[in-house]
Every structure is written in structure tokens, then in C-alpha cells.
Design an enzyme around this catalytic site. Structure first.
Site, PDB file in Angstrom:
ATOM      1  N   GLY A  10       0.850  -1.198   0.000  1.00  0.00           N
ATOM      2  CA  GLY A  10       0.000   0.000   0.000  1.00  0.00           C
ATOM      3  C   GLY A  10       0.882   1.243   0.000  1.00  0.00           C
ATOM      4  CE1 TYR A 144     -10.197   2.088   7.713  1.00  0.00           C
ATOM      5  CE2 TYR A 144     -11.051   3.700   9.274  1.00  0.00           C
ATOM      6  CZ  TYR A 144      -9.996   3.156   8.572  1.00  0.00           C
ATOM      7  OH  TYR A 144      -8.739   3.697   8.698  1.00  0.00           O
ATOM      8  CE  LYS A 148      -7.836   0.273   9.605  1.00  0.00           C
ATOM      9  NZ  LYS A 148      -6.595  -0.220   9.009  1.00  0.00           N
TER      10      LYS A 148
END
Ligand code: NAD
Ligand code: SER
Length: 317
Positions: A10, A144, A148
Site C-alpha cells: 500500500g 471500517y 480495525k
């Protein structure tokens, strides 16, 4: 010369570009392998090796780790909060499977250290709003945030069960000028600078009094490197550390920008991201990071605004 060979997955994203450049400065360009689905970022070109990689392809990742003699992995690939709400199953699948692929390969290949970022998005409406503590009620309301929170416990599990030295920070919203943000709720704090320079006005998708925890990218990069360089005995949190930089609202940052851009106009047209922002704390208690590995931010709103405008104006002239 460093013995480490670092893989950054990434590497072409908002954090990846600056973290790759910073790690290349420390370890040498050839020791830091940048990988991403996207084309190589312009700022990375010529500074070290680059490979095209889909982290979801576990076999390809495994072969890369072996062939390149990788010793440390930084996993930054993810789908962020706002984009995640548009495609929850894709966000869950990328955010979870990428982490499990990296943790599994790290266990098999004796990778010495893994870095994986979490987020303030782990907190939800039932968490304390002000100075949200390290350990508290954690009931995230976005996919999200759920990914996490689950990821934090996978990191802790692989550390406890397999001894993997995996480390993590719960980043606040990150503000930077070198690479664009990638679909988060806090992206407004970067867009406001871009629009201030281009048009001297901004339409905010968050209400004027929405306070969120934020951090300037140089502080975030330094925090990441300081955490990764700390002796293992100083790391007492194996889920993810709270870290804090500053906290402000769209109105406050607009006032700060107008000190340097007279006549700057802001309008407020909240959209679906308002509900996400409302579910997060407005400030974070990072006393554990400060005590364990001496974390201390350098940039407040005023210093960050001047630094952003100085650098963005330079690159526009
Ligand atoms: P970003 O969206 O800017 O970058 C993510 C990068 O991952 C992109 O370059 C993308 O092309 C790449 N990627 C996506 N899918 C991939 C795949 N299958 N294989 C390989 N690469 C792939 O994100 P960012 O802002 O740099 O965030 C990095 C990490 O930090 C994420 O885990 C994010 O959740 C976390 N984080 C970011 C912020 C922030 O404000 N930027 C705040 C909290 C946490
Ligand atoms: N900046 C990120 C987001 O808004 C926080 O993790 O999604």
C-alpha cells in the site's frame, strides 16, 4: 548497513508514499521494497525498488517475501471509512484478509516485525467523546471500524500465540500535502487546503462544529518509526496504541486558513460522512503511548496550517 529488508504494502497511498521515503532515508533505498496495486507514485520513482502486488493473492505475497528475503512488513492497504460504507463486504474482505495473509506468512517465514495501522474509527457512539482512553467501551458503527477492531485483536492473538512482534497505532485523521487521502471521513482537512489554494473557498461535508482528532503527517510518520524502533520491552499494548496530535472543527481550521488567505470562504453542506464523524470521539487520550515509548506530537493546528500552506503554495508556483 541495515540487515533488514522491508516490504511496504500500500506504498502508493496517503501514508505509504511518505513512510516509504522516510524508511528509505533510514535504511537505504534498496532495503525498502514498495508494493501496491496502483502504478508507482511519482515521488517514489528512482528512490528504490517497486513491485506491483495484490495483497489478497497470498501465494504471490508469500513468493515475494521469500524471493526478496523480507524481514519486516508494513501493511497499509485498506479501504477507509467513507468508501467502506459504500461497499461493506469489499471493505471487510480487503481489511481482514490482507491482515490475515500478512500475519500467516510472517509466522511461517519468521518475519521479525510487522506494522499494521488501526484507527480512531474503532471507537463508536458509546465511547467517551473527550480524551477517549486507550481502554474503554468500543462499539464501532462503521464496517471500517469493525474491521480495525477485529484486526487489533488478530494482531494481539498472533503476538500472544505465535510471538510475532506486531505493532500498531490508532491513527487520527491524517493531514498531508505530498499524496492525496484515500476515501476517509477526515479527508476534508486536506481538501480544504487544496480548495483554499485553487479557489479560496471550500464546501465542507461536515458541520462547522464537528471536532475530530487529527494529526499532521510528519508527526504520524515519526510516531510510526518511533514505535517500530522501540525495544520490545517498552511495548505494552499489542492491540493498538491511541495517539493524539490535535483536535479541531471545520470552522476552526477555516479561521486558521483565512489568517493566510484573506477572504477565504467556507460553506457547510453535510452529507452521509457527518454520521460517521459524529460516531467518533473528538479527542484522544494517548498517555499510554507517551509513557511507554515517549510519544509527543510536534504540530498543533496553527503550526500545521502554516506548514501545509507554505509547502502547497511552493509546489503550485
Ligand atoms: P490509502 O487509501 O491512501 O492507501 C492505501 C493504498 O493501498 C492505496 O495506494 C491502494 O492502491 C493500496 N491497495 C488497496 N488494495 C490493495 C491490494 N489489494 N493490494 C495492494 N495494495 C492495495 O490509505 P492511507 O490513508 O494511506 O491508509 C493506510 C493505512 O492507515 C490504512 O490501514 C488506513 O486504515 C490507516 N489509517 C489511515 C488514516 C488516514 O487518515 N489516512 C487514519 C487512520 C488509519
Ligand atoms: N482518516 C480515516 C478515515 O476517515 C480514519 O481512520 O477513514
Amino acid at each position: 548497513m541495515t540487515k533488514e529488508k522491508i516490504l511496504i504494502i500500500g506504498a502508493c497511498g496517503q501514508i505509504g508514499v511518505e513512510l516509504t521515503l522516510a524508511l528509505r532515508k533510514i535504511h537505504g533505498g534498496s532495503k525498502v521494497l514498495a508494493a501496491d496495486l496502483r502504478e508507482e507514485n511519482e515521488l517514489l520513482k528512482g528512490t528504490g525498488p517497486y513491485v506491483s502486488l495484490d495483497v489478497m493473492n497470498k501465494e504471490m505475497l508469500h513468493v515475494l517475501v521469500l524471493r526478496q528475503n523480507i524481514t519486516q512488513i508494513y501493511l497499509l492497504a485498506a479501504i477507509l471509512s467513507a468508501t467502506g460504507e459504500k461497499n461493506p463486504s469489499l471493505a471487510w474482505s480487503l481489511n481482514m484478509q490482507s491482515l490475515l495473509n500478512v500475519l500467516d506468512i510472517s509466522r511461517e517465514e519468521k518475519i521479525t516485525k510487522v506494522y499494521w495501522p488501526s484507527s480512531i474509527a474503532v471507537f463508536g457512539p458509546s465511547s467517551p467523546k473527550e480524551n477517549c482512553p486507550q481502554q474503554t467501551v468500543i462499539e464501532p458503527s462503521t464496517v471500517y471500524g469493525i474491521s480495525k477492531f477485529a484486526g487489533e485483536f488478530w494482531c494481539n492473538y498472533y503476538h500472544q500465540r505465535y510471538g510475532i512482534d506486531v505493532r500498531s497505532l490508532r491513527y487520527p485523521g491524517l493531514i498531508s500535502y505530498k499524496s492525496d487521502p484515500g476515501g476517509g471521513t477526515t479527508d476534508y482537512a486536506v481538501e480544504i487546503f487544496q480548495d483554499a489554494i485553487a479557489e479560496n473557498k471550500y464546501v465542507s461535508y461536515l458541520k462547522e462544529d464537528t471536532y475530530l482528532p487529527m494529526m499532521y503527517m510528519p508527526d504520524a510518520i515519526r510516531a510510526t518509526i518511533e514505535l517500530m524502533e522501540a525495544p520490545p520491552s517498552q511495548i505494552t499494548v499489542r492491540t493498538s496504541y491511541n495517539i493524539s496530535g490535535m483536535s479541531f472543527s471545520p470552522r476552526e481550521i477555516a479561521v486558521e486558513i483565512s489568517r493566510y488567505r484573506p477572504g477565504f470562504q467556507i460553506e457547510y453542506v453535510p452529507d452521509s460522512r457527518q454520521a460517521i464523524a459524529d460516531s467518533w470521539p473528538s479527542s484522544i487520550d494517548d498517555s499510554r503511548a507517551r509513557a511507554d515509548w515517549n510519544w509527543k506530537p510536534e504540530f498543533d493546528l496553527s503550526r500545521m496550517t502554516k506548514h501545509m500552506l507554505d509547502n502547497m503554495t511552493l509546489s503550485h508556483s
